[in-house]
Scaffold this active site. Structure first.
Site, PDB file in Angstrom:
ATOM      1  N   PRO A  57      46.538  42.605  37.058  1.00 10.93           N
ATOM      2  CA  PRO A  57      46.768  44.014  36.727  1.00 10.93           C
ATOM      3  C   PRO A  57      46.550  45.016  37.863  1.00 10.93           C
ATOM      4  CG  PRO A  57      44.669  43.313  35.848  1.00 10.93           C
ATOM      5  CD  PRO A  57      45.315  42.085  36.449  1.00 10.93           C
ATOM      6  N   CYS A  58      47.420  44.968  38.868  1.00 16.12           N
ATOM      7  CA  CYS A  58      47.332  45.930  39.963  1.00 16.12           C
ATOM      8  C   CYS A  58      47.602  47.357  39.479  1.00 16.12           C
ATOM      9  CB  CYS A  58      48.275  45.547  41.095  1.00 16.12           C
ATOM     10  SG  CYS A  58      49.992  45.364  40.602  1.00 16.12           S
ATOM     11  N   HIS A  59      48.251  47.503  38.323  1.00 19.40           N
ATOM     12  CA  HIS A  59      48.499  48.842  37.776  1.00 19.40           C
ATOM     13  C   HIS A  59      47.205  49.530  37.351  1.00 19.40           C
ATOM     14  CE1 HIS A  59      48.546  46.208  34.229  1.00 19.40           C
ATOM     15  NE2 HIS A  59      48.150  47.263  33.538  1.00 19.40           N
TER      16      HIS A  59
END
Length: 159
Positions: free
Chosen positions: A124-126
């Site tokens: 989850p880089c977001h």
């Protein structure tokens, strides 16, 4: 040594089309694409990823249980592993990630590794935002990043 076969599956979502790629070791990439440019050649791993992503988009999954096989440097792998510890509906800064990997001065390198994350959503880089709370960059655009964060925040009770 196993031969590397490339498997590809596509998944439509409210944010666009995802291309899910895998080899015999697991999922190698998940990326938003503008079109389905390759023939679908699904595998157990791509089918699992598509099913779990559908559950995520429907609000029924907060963690992924997939065999992952991203290609990257040891530092990138370390950053991507740390990203998977960011809880659903939560955010942190690049500085927080750098501290968590015991390299507090590596904020820019963490940002670069984050930007090269080949497994969007699942890693989850977001959920990584600027230290001032701004959305900062996202490979697929800040509108999709904002949409993913809003999806997660509407489904959590602590926000």
């Amino acid at each position: 040594m196993s031969s590397k076969h490339q498997f590809i599956e596509y998944l439509g979502s409210q944010f666009g089309t995802l291309e899910i790629c895998a080899d015999n070791n697991g999922i190698t990439s998940i990326a938003f694409v503008s079109d389905r440019s390759k023939l679908t050649n699904s595998s157990f791993n791509t089918q699992q990823a598509a099913a779990q992503l559908r559950e995520y988009f429907a609000g029924n999954r907060t963690q992924f249980e997939l065999q992952l096989a991203p290609q990257g440097t040891p530092f990138q792998q370390l950053v991507w592993q740390q990203l998977t510890t960011i809880a659903y509906g939560q955010t942190c800064s690049y500085g927080d990630i750098a501290k968590a990997i015991n390299n507090p001065k590596a904020v820019r390198a963490v940002g670069a590794a984050n930007g090269r994350n080949p497994l969007t959503i699942v890693v989850p880089c977001h959920r990584v935002i600027g230290s001032n709370g701004s959305l900062t960059g996202y490979a697929w655009g800040t509108a999709i990043k904002a949409g993913l964060l809003a999806l997660e925040n509407t489904l959590t009770l602590d926000h």
